[in-house]
Motif scaffolding. Structure first.
Motif, short mmCIF file in Angstrom:
data_model
loop_
_atom_site.label_atom_id
_atom_site.label_comp_id
_atom_site.label_asym_id
_atom_site.label_seq_id
_atom_site.Cartn_x
_atom_site.Cartn_y
_atom_site.Cartn_z
N THR A 1 0.85 -1.20 0.00
CA THR A 1 0.00 0.00 0.00
C THR A 1 0.88 1.25 0.00
N TYR A 2 1.90 1.22 0.84
CA TYR A 2 2.76 2.39 0.89
C TYR A 2 3.61 2.53 -0.37
N ILE A 3 3.95 1.40 -0.98
CA ILE A 3 4.66 1.50 -2.25
C ILE A 3 3.77 2.20 -3.28
N ALA B 1 -1.80 -5.80 -7.64
CA ALA B 1 -2.22 -5.44 -8.99
C ALA B 1 -2.41 -3.94 -9.13
N MET B 2 -3.03 -3.33 -8.11
CA MET B 2 -3.26 -1.89 -8.18
C MET B 2 -1.92 -1.14 -8.23
N ALA B 3 -1.00 -1.59 -7.40
CA ALA B 3 0.31 -0.94 -7.39
C ALA B 3 0.99 -1.09 -8.74
N MET B 4 0.86 -2.28 -9.32
CA MET B 4 1.50 -2.49 -10.62
C MET B 4 0.88 -1.60 -11.69
N VAL B 5 -0.42 -1.37 -11.58
CA VAL B 5 -1.05 -0.45 -12.53
C VAL B 5 -0.39 0.92 -12.43
N VAL B 6 -0.22 1.38 -11.18
CA VAL B 6 0.43 2.69 -10.99
C VAL B 6 1.82 2.67 -11.59
N ASN B 7 2.52 1.58 -11.33
CA ASN B 7 3.90 1.48 -11.82
C ASN B 7 3.95 1.54 -13.35
N GLY C 1 -1.76 12.05 -9.46
CA GLY C 1 -1.29 11.65 -8.14
C GLY C 1 -2.45 11.46 -7.19
N ALA C 2 -3.38 12.42 -7.22
CA ALA C 2 -4.53 12.34 -6.32
C ALA C 2 -5.37 11.12 -6.63
N MET C 3 -5.53 10.81 -7.91
CA MET C 3 -6.35 9.67 -8.28
C MET C 3 -5.77 8.38 -7.71
N PHE C 4 -4.46 8.23 -7.84
CA PHE C 4 -3.86 7.00 -7.32
C PHE C 4 -4.00 6.94 -5.80
N ALA C 5 -3.88 8.10 -5.15
CA ALA C 5 -4.09 8.10 -3.70
C ALA C 5 -5.52 7.68 -3.40
N GLY C 6 -6.45 8.11 -4.25
CA GLY C 6 -7.84 7.73 -4.05
C GLY C 6 -8.03 6.22 -4.17
N PHE C 7 -7.41 5.63 -5.15
CA PHE C 7 -7.47 4.17 -5.28
C PHE C 7 -6.94 3.49 -4.02
N ALA C 8 -5.76 3.97 -3.61
CA ALA C 8 -5.16 3.37 -2.42
C ALA C 8 -6.08 3.55 -1.22
N SER D 1 -9.35 3.70 -1.27
CA SER D 1 -10.44 2.73 -1.37
C SER D 1 -9.99 1.39 -0.83
N PHE D 2 -8.82 1.01 -1.23
CA PHE D 2 -8.31 -0.28 -0.77
C PHE D 2 -8.20 -0.29 0.75
#
Ligand code: ATP
Ligand code: MG
Lengths: 308, 505, 272
Positions: free
Chosen positions: B202-204, B349-355, B398-405, B407-408
């Motif tokens: 999550t932090y990654i 998977a979510m993190a990999m999407v960001v990556n 950046g904000a969107m990815f934080a939003g995904f995180a 949600s998780f």
């Protein structure tokens, strides 16, 4: 009740007291920003350390049996100022000096790191719990009585306002009249040039941190005596509000810091008194954002000449 | 009377007086710093606070400061000899104190306890590490007396190390990914390990998200946690009030966070870097205060609970008794681990999407525009780049990815409250990005593993976690302000670092 | 004594031919900016009671050499010795306190202070050395009197109370120099002090510089105004592309072919 003059006066007194404390902290932000162009994010922590040194000194004096209050206050004031200014000095020496000339953001990140470090350092050494203290000065005078609503001005509030006035006057004179003040102004405008006319730039900057920390420690001591309770986290909010005050007054401007401090104190008091206490911090933050967006030079600031 | 070594370094005669004076001043300063806060401890007693003394600790830190300063002076003057003798002795002494119990049994440990400084062995471990570092420096300075590195040379060397790490990342990345994928099936993967894994990933993910804003676009965002919170609360509200499934709420929450980013960013993104940082900090705190006080909507300090857990893509549930349960569907035994493993893969998977997104966007023109903006905004305007929109894009993404995180986070915890979204959280994510070296994807992974994973394993360190974060941020900025692993693709470099600083003045 | 020596040209045991007893020695100075070698192994000396002029085409590295000598930039090699004391490890402010003073080519007044305040500050800057004197030094009348005298000497006393922002370049150049003089240096480094002055003012200031020099201050002068340079200086150093290509007595140096070509030739060309 809210529409009486008495209520208004009450908020005014609260606001001035609070504003005095913010103003004293804000001077540290504004001076450092003026001279090296960085936001000393850890300044709030210096204030917090000042209040901790004060509470420890009070306790020791209690054990030692010093009961004459003026003497106790004087001892606490001096101890707190001296020990806290050494923190200010060390902070600059260890963390900021090596970064002079680096990009602003590097300096800001360092300052944030120092702020986190100092907070947790105090937490580890002194514990996370609240530290309550018995009131040292009690009593006050009644300013106004409106039916059964009594507006009083406590001796504590008087002391805060008077001490702030005295310190600010002395401080203004110092900046205007002493070699340090002149050297500071020279360094603010052109550090390289100041060095070339023989001004010891390093020492001038060190002294700036020392003076800023000393003023913040007085604020810390008065915060402790006014609210009667402190913890390791008080530096964060007080720091942000004081920074807001400095920005509102015009960062880099000393009268601005004092004015900004008073305004933020008043706004917070009136907001709490007439709207909602819960959102008083939102009020302070909104002002910060609004000022930065619409008038980044603040009320008394000079237009920002980008300097390195 | 100056001797010159073969390598050309002049070793001046040692000025013992000056050295002792310097060390004495250091000791004095340390005494002043520690006298009140270390020397006295405020304690809770009924009806107020009492005070304990710790004078022995003050004495120890003052002496250590004195000795340490002497060691540094000697190293600076190329006289590692005494340090090479003294530092190992000290290190051994510390080790003996620390390991007295396992080595000599409990009686000895109890017997020497009064002589061991500091209540908490962690402090002693920390000092041991410092001693070892000084020792290593002494050994190195012996090895190449000749190469007193200039800042410039060190910069070049660090840069090449960073370049190597980045090259290594090309195969290290996939390797780590494979390890991460098979991790849940390894024997050591118990519940606790998986939980730590989820937390670290999550932090990654948050680090990678913030990396786009800070590392790529050069915007210091101190309120990143606000978007994490917006995501978490949007998700929680949508999921509890409207009963939408995780897979519908997730994109919505991300969208809400991105929207918040754009709305907040729009007015402030033209501000200069450090002001922007403070304003974002203000936003972060504002959102937290609102969450705390908007009782009807957010539950105030009590937060929101009963947030539904994710289902297996809407087709199966992770519960013991259910019409279409996951274990029933796949013919497995029921195990509470199944959901944890699913969550683990979900966040992976979510993190990999960001990556992947970040890797992709680095090659796009927008990334060049960010880089250009970092360097010189005025020049960009004249090139037809719209600074605000360009920055807004970074901020929004950046904000969107934080939003995904977020949600998780909400669905994993099942419960959220404003307490999870303090400034400290923003600072932690920022520390990960800074430690990871602004813009380095693999750096974020390493930093998150170190900063989040390590303290989870060693619970005794937990207390010291934030202290170490703060210190790490400072040390890295002092050591290498551009970021530990920062490495620029060699665009044209006209001046060295020193030269550039001079040119600006 | 040095005044007499300068006037008669009679030099008992002088280590520098025609140059007097050296008070500052710059040795093998090298300064790079990235790949560009701005000054390359430059050495020169200056003596009490002498004006040493450094000339050379634009970009030759003259200003850079001054900045390295005063410690504003860190030189990559070389040393500076002032009155037997090595300056290499000292900060700029410490070098100034040791007796150096520099007047910049590009004026850098403190724009929020009056001309007089600028000069007074320089005169009292030694008081910022210790924290105690920094906080408690308040009486600045002696410095102010000194500053007024310096302004009068340089012919800008009429602007004493003006803010630098409102003044023409000729005044600002002299303010630069006034500030340097207020430091009472043993070695005064002047970087193009005559630029921006009309020829009458330039001649007057050159005379003042010569007079200050005769009172015992060693002067190193960078100047493009060759006429005035040759009129007042006793020794000439020519820099080109970061290297010293000639040095010695002015008339001899000016006669050298290399100087004529490197310096004058290109200068003429750029003016054409
Ligand atoms: N801070 C710097 N960074 C990079 N290059 C520089 C810097 N300062 C000077 N230079 C370069 O060094 C060279 C020497 O410059 P310098 O200013 O010393 O010349 P100068 O002899 O004083 O010329 P002028 O007669 O025009 O004043 C020039 O090529 C200049 O571009
Ligand atoms: Mg020049």
């Amino acid at each position: 009740m809210q529409d009486t003059f008495a209520y208004f006066l009450d908020q005014l007194i609260n606001g001035l007291t609070l504003g005095s404390i913010y103003g004293l902290i804000a001077i540290g932000y504004t001076m450092v920003y003026g001279i090296i162009g960085m936001i000393n994010f850890a300044h709030g922590e210096i204030f917090m350390i000042g209040s901790f040194v004060a509470i420890i000194t009070f306790l020791l004096l209690g054990i030692a049996g010093v009961t004459w209050i003026p003497l106790a206050l004087l001892i606490v004031l001096i101890t707190s100022m001296v020990l806290t200014s050494i923190y200010g000095w060390a902070l600059e020496r260890v963390a900021y000096r090596p970064l002079r000339g680096s990009p602003r953001l590097a300096a800001l990140i360092t300052a944030i790191g120092m702020s986190i470090f100092l907070q947790n350092y105090v937490q580890l050494l002194q514990g996370a719990r609240n530290k309550p203290m018995q009131p040292v000065i009690s009593g006050g005078i009644t300013v106004l009585q409106d039916q059964d609503y009594v507006v009083s001005l406590s001796y504590m509030q008087m002391m805060i306002i008077v001490v702030t006035l005295v310190l600010m006057t002395g401080f203004t004179l110092m900046i205007a009249r002493t070699s340090l003040g002149r050297a500071q102004r020279a360094c603010e405008q052109d550090r390289n040039m100041a060095a070339l006319i023989g001004v010891n730039v390093d020492r001038t900057i060190s002294l700036t941190f020392v003076v800023g920390a000393a003023l913040a420690s007085v604020a810390g001591m008065m915060f402790l005596m006014y609210y009667g309770v402190i913890d390791f986290f008080i530096g964060f909010l007080a720091g942000i509000k004081a920074f807001t005050a400095a920005v509102l007054g015009g960062i880099g401007s000393l009268p601005g810091a004092m004015l900004g401090g008073l305004l933020i104190g008043l706004i917070e008091a009136f907001w709490s008194g007439y709207f909602t206490v819960e959102y008083k911090d939102v009020a302070a933050f909104s002002i910060l954002v609004l000022v930065l967006v619409f008038r980044p030079t603040g009320l008394l600031g000079k237009p920002d000449i980008e300097k390195v | 009377m100056t001797a010159t070594t073969a390598s050309g370094i002049t070793v001046r005669p040692l000025d013992v007086g000056a050295m002792v004076k310097e060390a004495g001043i250091t000791a004095l300063v340390i005494f002043a710093l520690s006298a009140a806060l270390v020397g006295f401890e405020t304690t809770d007693i009924p009806g107020g606070i009492g005070i304990n003394t710790r004078f022995d600790d003050v004495a120890v830190v003052v002496i250590l400061g004195f000795v340490g300063r002497i060691a540094l002076v000697l190293l600076r003057q190329h006289r590692p000899g005494p340090v090479l003798i003294g530092a190992p002795l000290m290190a051994v002494a510390m080790l003996l104190m620390l390991l007295a119990e396992p080595l000599f049994g409990p009686e000895t440990a109890v017997a020497i306890a009064p002589f061991v400084p500091f209540q908490d062995p962690v402090v002693l471990w920390g000092l041991l590490i410092v001693t070892v570092i000084i020792l290593v420096r002494a050994v190195l300075s012996r090895r190449h007396l000749d190469s007193e590195e200039t800042a410039e040379a060190r910069e070049v060397r660090m840069d090449s190390i960073a370049a190597q790490v980045q090259r290594a990342a090309r195969f290290l990345g996939p390797l780590l990914l494979v390890l991460a994928v098979i991790f849940p099936f390894m024997p050591m993967a118990n519940r606790q390990m998986l939980d730590i894994g989820i937390l670290v990933i999550t932090y990654i993910m948050l680090g990678w998200g913030l990396n786009i804003v800070v590392g790529l676009a050069g915007l210091l965002d101190l309120g990143y946690v606000a978007f994490y919170a917006v995501g978490a609360y949007s998700f929680a509200l949508l999921a509890t009030y409207f009963d939408y499934s995780f897979w519908i709420c997730l994109p919505f929450a991300g969208l809400m966070a991105a929207l918040a980013g754009v709305i907040l960013g729009f007015p402030v993104l033209r501000l200069r870097g450090d002001y922007l940082a403070i304003v974002t900090l203000g936003f972060g705190e504002m959102i937290r205060v609102i969450l705390l006080n908007w009782y009807e909507f957010t539950g105030g300090p009590d937060g929101l609970s009963g947030i539904p857990r994710p289902s297996f893509f809407g087709i199966a549930e992770f519960s013991r008794r259910s019409e279409n349960s996951f274990h029933g569907m796949f013919g497995l035994e029921y195990s509470s681990l199944q959901r944890i493993i699913f969550l683990y893969y979900l966040i992976l998977a979510m993190a990999m999407v960001v990556n992947l997104f970040t890797m992709r966007i680095r090659k796009l023109p927008i990334s060049r525009a960010w880089e250009a903006l970092r360097e010189d905004e005025t020049a960009c305007r004249s090139l037809g780049i719209n600074p605000r929109n360009t920055k807004l894009t970074a901020f929004g993404i950046g904000a969107m990815f934080a939003g995904f995180a977020g949600s998780f986070f909400a669905t994993r915890q099942g419960f959220i409250s404003p307490e999870s979204f303090t400034f400290i959280e923003s600072a932690v994510i920022l520390a990960i990005v800074v430690l990871g070296g602004f813009g380095s994807q693999i750096g974020v992974v390493v930093a998150a593993a170190l900063l989040i994973g390590l303290p989870e394993f060693f619970r005794e360190l937990q207390q010291y976690r934030m202290l170490a974060f703060g210190m790490a941020m400072v040390l890295i900025m002092l050591w290498r302000p551009a970021g530990l692993l920062a490495h620029r693709e060699p665009t044209i470099r006209l001046f060295g670092r020193g030269g550039r600083a001079e040119a600006e003045s | 004594m040095s005044a007499q020596a300068a006037a008669t040209g009679d030099m008992p045991q002088s280590p520098i031919p025609g140059g007097g007893v050296p008070i500052i020695t710059v040795d093998h100075l090298t300064m790079r900016f990235g790949g560009l070698v701005a000054i390359d192994d430059v050495s020169f000396q200056a003596a009490t009671g002498r004006i040493t002029a450094i000339i050379g085409p634009n970009g030759a590295g003259k200003t850079t050499a001054f900045k390295a000598v005063t410690g504003q930039i860190k030189n990559h090699a070389g040393s500076v010795v002032l009155q037997g004391q090595s300056l290499d490890r000292l900060s700029t402010a410490a070098r100034v306190r040791a007796g150096l003073a520099l007047s910049h080519q590009i004026v850098r007044p403190f724009r929020d202070m009056t001309v007089l305040a600028n000069v007074t500050l320089a005169g009292g800057s030694a008081k910022t050395a210790g924290p105690w004197s920094a906080l408690f030094h308040r009486d600045r009348r002696p410095e102010e009197a000194k500053a007024v005298g310096i302004l009068a000497r340089l012919g800008i006393a009429d602007a004493a109370q003006a803010l630098p922002g409102s003044l023409p370049l000729g005044y600002l150049k002299r303010l630069e120099m006034a500030r340097a003089l207020a430091l009472e240096p043993t070695v005064l480094l002047l970087d193009e002090p005559l630029a921006g002055l009309n020829h009458l003012e330039a001649a007057a200031l050159a005379d003042t510089i010569a007079a200050i020099n005769r009172e015992g201050t060693a002067i190193v002068l960078i100047e493009h105004n060759l006429g005035e340079v040759l009129r007042v200086c006793q020794r000439l150093v020519v820099l080109d592309a970061g290297r010293v290509i000639a040095e010695g007595a002015p008339d001899r140096v000016m006669a050298e072919a290399a100087v004529q070509q490197a310096y004058l030739g290109r200068r003429e060309a750029s003016h054409a």
